[in-house]
Design an enzyme around this catalytic site. Structure first.
Site, mmCIF file in Angstrom:
data_model
loop_
_atom_site.group_PDB
_atom_site.id
_atom_site.type_symbol
_atom_site.label_atom_id
_atom_site.label_comp_id
_atom_site.label_asym_id
_atom_site.label_seq_id
_atom_site.Cartn_x
_atom_site.Cartn_y
_atom_site.Cartn_z
ATOM 1 N N ASP A 86 0.874 -1.170 0.000
ATOM 2 C CA ASP A 86 0.000 0.000 0.000
ATOM 3 C C ASP A 86 0.915 1.226 0.000
ATOM 4 O OD1 ASP A 86 -1.590 2.132 0.534
ATOM 5 O OD2 ASP A 86 -2.585 1.269 2.293
ATOM 6 N N LYS A 107 -2.890 12.199 -3.344
ATOM 7 C CA LYS A 107 -1.831 12.402 -2.342
ATOM 8 C C LYS A 107 -0.497 12.726 -3.026
ATOM 9 C CE LYS A 107 -4.007 9.109 0.793
ATOM 10 N NZ LYS A 107 -4.710 9.748 1.900
#
Ligand SMILES: Cc1ncc(COP(=O)(O)O)c(C=O)c1O
Length: 407
Positions: free
Chosen positions: A201, A227
């Site tokens: 992840d 992000k």
């Protein structure tokens, strides 16, 4: 002193010039989502103003242009994470969707009752719940590798969890709640020695670290565009080609087919097999612009600058009596999670907001981490390449004034 051109970078982010409650904005909620440079905003405006049409379908000029740009963004992502082929780059809505895709496609087709999936104690809900759902569906078992009080993975305990039944390790490269950077090279080598594939992840790691999926040798890598200074609604699943080839489609619909009759459907090849329906066209192109932007600055420069920021913030925070840092791993990215004696994190967040400072207060979608530390929530300041030492001073000053008034 760092020579990082932070003021020049700040000037590229229009929102950083905003005032909040008559104070200059100090944006320290980057782990939740990063702000966007003008280049990304311009890219989206340009696509919609001049080059927008649906992709992969039209023979008309605009559709061809939009398709070229969209596929160009795929090549940019490929190069950015050093994947071997654009066939290995699947566009999704975000890290969450990417993990669900792997759980439902890889997990359902390759795992069976009694098989085990190993995650860690510091995972975001996005890397917990999809596996729990899969386990419920097929009777697999979720195992959780523990961490210590510093927020570091207990590697020996992790290794002991691996056995013949383990069919997947899914672990965060960097924790959003603690900032911990996990020893993923070692994790992957250890899992691979037992033929266990590994999903990383990378939602938090991707804007803060140099990522090379071939050097890492991870089997799946997931991240979210928002992000990485890119648009929300964009994300990437990287998977090794052989694994992706063997996986069934996740969703059915347009764009993921070669031939459809009422009797049967022949699926498209990679990567389109996993991209049913019209994607976020302008946004994915915008993600390509974000990658161009960070690449021009240089990931190595960003990593070095953010390490300085974190060191500075940690030193300052350690001097504040009554401030408890949650997550003190030896290897950390730019996240400062903390609590203050006698002040609830939500009150910290609200009171700092009155000073123009945006931090996150809550469980950070990592409730098991909160349970581990016995706190309902933490306050979290998270740094990006456009933050400055002066902003950290403003944060620390704000925290001190809170303690004086309410502590
Ligand atoms: C470590 C981690 N994984 C996964 C996610 C989920 O990302 P998204 O909500 O963009 O899908 C996040 C978001 O905060 C995260 O920090």
């Amino acid at each position: 002193m760092s020579t990082f051109p932070v003021e020049q970078i700040r000037a590229d982010f229009p929102i950083l010039g905003e005032t909040i409650r008559n104070k200059p904005l100090v944006y320290l909620d980057n782990a939740a989502s990063c702000q966007k440079p003008q280049a990304v905003i311009d890219s989206i405006v340009h696509t919609y103003s001049h080059e927008y049409a649906n992709i992969h379908r039209g023979v008309h000029t605009l559709s061809v242009k939009a398709t070229d740009k969209f596929e160009g963004a795929r090549e940019k992502v490929r190069a950015f994470i050093n994947a071997a082929s654009t066939k290995e780059i699947i566009f999704v809505r975000g890290a969450t969707e990417a993990i669900n895709l792997v759980a439902q496609s890889y997990g359902k087709s390759q795992l069976q009752a009694g098989d085990e999936i190993v995650i860690s104690a510091m995972e975001h809900h996005a890397n917990i719940v999809p596996w729990q759902m899969l386990c419920q569906q097929i009777g697999a078992v979720l195992k959780v590798a523990p961490m210590n009080q510093q927020g570091e993975l207990l590697f020996d305990e992790f290794e002991q969890l691996l056995n013949d039944k383990t069919k997947l390790v899914a672990i965060t490269q960097m924790s959003n709640a603690l900032g911990t950077i996990n020893p993923v090279e070692k994790i992957i080598a250890t899992a691979h020695a037992r033929q266990i594939p590994v999903l990383l992840d990378g939602a938090q790691a991707i804007p803060h670290m140099v990522v090379d999926v071939q050097a890492l040798d991870c089997d799946f890598y997931v991240f979210s565009g928002h992000k990485l200074y890119g648009p929300s609604g964009t994300g990437v699943l990287y998977g090794k080609q052989a694994l992706l080839e063997a996986m069934p489609p996740y969703q059915g619909g347009g764009d993921m087919i070669r031939q459809v009759t009422f009797a049967k459907t022949e699926y498209a090849g990679l990567p389109h097999k996993f991209e049913a329906g019209t994607p976020a066209i302008a946004e994915i192109i915008g993600l390509g612009a974000a990658i161009d932007y960070v690449t021009a600055i240089g990931m190595d420069n960003i990593v070095a600058y953010e390490a300085e920021l974190l060191d500075y913030a940690t030193q300052q925070a350690e001097q504040i009596k009554g401030l408890n840092i949650i997550g003190q791993a030896a290897h950390k990215g730019g996240i400062l999670s903390f609590t203050l004696d006698r002040i609830h994190p939500h009150d910290i967040g609200t009171m700092l907001d009155s000073l123009g400072i945006a931090i996150r207060a809550g469980h950070h979608c990592a409730m098991p981490v909160m349970d581990f530390y016995g706190v309902p929530a933490t306050a979290r300041a998270s740094f990006a390449m456009y933050n400055t030492r002066q902003e950290i001073d403003v944060l620390m000053q704000g925290i001190k004034s809170l303690i004086e008034v309410f502590g």
